[in-house]
Motif scaffolding. Sequence first.
Motif, short mmCIF file in Angstrom:
data_model
loop_
_atom_site.label_atom_id
_atom_site.label_comp_id
_atom_site.label_asym_id
_atom_site.label_seq_id
_atom_site.Cartn_x
_atom_site.Cartn_y
_atom_site.Cartn_z
N PHE A 134 0.82 -1.21 0.00
CA PHE A 134 0.00 0.00 0.00
C PHE A 134 0.86 1.26 0.00
O PHE A 134 0.54 2.23 -0.70
CB PHE A 134 -0.93 0.02 1.23
N VAL A 186 -6.35 1.28 13.34
CA VAL A 186 -5.47 2.28 12.73
C VAL A 186 -4.66 1.65 11.61
O VAL A 186 -3.97 0.64 11.82
CB VAL A 186 -4.53 2.90 13.78
N ALA A 189 -4.00 5.95 9.51
CA ALA A 189 -4.22 6.87 10.63
C ALA A 189 -5.07 8.11 10.28
O ALA A 189 -5.06 9.09 11.01
CB ALA A 189 -2.91 7.29 11.30
N GLY A 190 -5.81 8.03 9.20
CA GLY A 190 -6.72 9.12 8.86
C GLY A 190 -7.93 9.16 9.76
O GLY A 190 -8.37 10.22 10.20
N ALA A 289 -10.17 -6.27 9.78
CA ALA A 289 -9.54 -5.04 10.27
C ALA A 289 -10.43 -4.32 11.27
O ALA A 289 -9.94 -3.76 12.26
CB ALA A 289 -9.21 -4.11 9.10
N THR A 317 -15.35 -0.65 11.23
CA THR A 317 -15.16 0.21 10.06
C THR A 317 -15.72 -0.31 8.75
O THR A 317 -16.05 0.47 7.86
CB THR A 317 -13.65 0.46 9.90
N GLY A 318 -15.79 -1.66 8.61
CA GLY A 318 -16.19 -2.20 7.32
C GLY A 318 -17.03 -3.47 7.45
O GLY A 318 -16.94 -4.21 8.43
N1 F0G Z 1 -10.69 -0.33 8.79
C1 F0G Z 1 -10.91 -0.55 7.49
C2 F0G Z 1 -11.98 -1.52 7.11
C3 F0G Z 1 -10.14 0.12 6.51
O1 F0G Z 1 -10.37 -0.12 5.23
C4 F0G Z 1 -9.13 1.01 6.93
C5 F0G Z 1 -8.29 1.70 5.95
C6 F0G Z 1 -8.95 1.21 8.30
C7 F0G Z 1 -9.76 0.53 9.20
C8 F0G Z 1 -7.93 2.13 8.84
O2 F0G Z 1 -8.26 3.48 8.66
O3 F0G Z 1 -6.31 4.17 7.33
O4 F0G Z 1 -7.82 5.85 8.37
O5 F0G Z 1 -6.30 4.47 9.78
N2 F0G Z 1 -8.33 1.46 4.72
C9 F0G Z 1 -7.62 2.25 3.70
C10 F0G Z 1 -8.07 1.83 2.31
C11 F0G Z 1 -6.16 2.30 3.88
O6 F0G Z 1 -7.31 1.99 1.36
O7 F0G Z 1 -9.20 1.40 2.15
P1 F0G Z 1 -7.10 4.57 8.54
#
Ligand code: F0G
Length: 350
Positions: A134, A186, A189-190, A289, A317-318
Amino acid sequence: RPGWRGLIEEFRDRLPVSDATPVVTLQEGGTPLLPAPVLSAKTGCDVYLKVEGLNPTGSFKDRGMTLAVSKAVEDGSKAVICASTGNTSASAAAYAARAGITCAVLIPAGKIALGKLAQALVHGAKVLQIDGNFDDCLMIADKLAQDYPVTLVNHLNYNRILGQKTAAYEVVQVLGDAPDIHCLPVGNAGNITAYWLGYNEDHTAGNSTKLPRMLGVQAAGSAPIVDGHVVEHPQTIATAIRIGNPASWTKALDAKKESNGDIIAATDREIHAAYMLLARSEGVFVELASAASVAGLLKQSAAGWVEKGQTIVCTVTGNGLKDPDWAVSTAPQPHTVPVDVVKTATALGL
Ligand code: F0G
């Protein structure tokens, strides 16, 4: 969320938009803050899940993307580009399709979940696999955005952060105050940067009486912030956070310090255990994640870092459907039985 218009309209006065901004929205945001009874019992706290997998493309990235793509279109951009571990590309592809502009996507070869790749492809993005990780993809995307007529929609584009901070606003709206602790995974880290900004803005505006302690959780094989150095070859089953050199490294450290929080690592085993617990005990299917937030909470609770009776929010997050391969390959396979009621009952142990 009847009548929800998407986060730009809902939070218009707190975002950098004007009447001239063409709002590109899929009605993202307004996600559930779901009580988590099993996690609450385990920790002796009131634990909630901010279920970001229920955004239009199945992750929190949509919050930043609605604003980043709207502003790109306002500025006359005809194309956007991103590096991604999968979710950013899925989101960018969908919002670019909605806006009628081109989307270019750079992904680490062979290292993104199938559902995310499917999304980028079906929304018509130009997808290239880079024979690297990445961090390599982001370096190239950033350079292309400087040298060619294409707008970067990774979170180096600050509109992404401003869109994502709205998740903190929503938590404060529902709880009536900030939580005591906010846990989240994280990677680059956005998101931890965005939440910390949102909570601070709410506090300054008088909408909350306190600020949460921010608990950021990296995967142990990809934990540069915890280890204190760049990880050249990051490894983890949680591919979304397989990142060795986070763009907002120092901002994550600021959030940790200013909030009296912490940034810790969870092993793949701990992340997987949290993923299973969420699915089997809370009924919430997240991607690996995302389970890092819960793995981190359980770890800190066991270590005595978490006081009983506190209010805790974990961002998941997803959506788990992003990575069906993983879910199916690690679960027992279903048996096949003939068209027979008794045999079916026997096989089910009824
Ligand atoms: N959780 C999921 C499901 C993510 O897709 C990401 C980041 C994070 C946590 C972490 O968030 O980068 O703001 O600290 N995904 C990015 C992507 C890098 O390309 O989809 P973060």
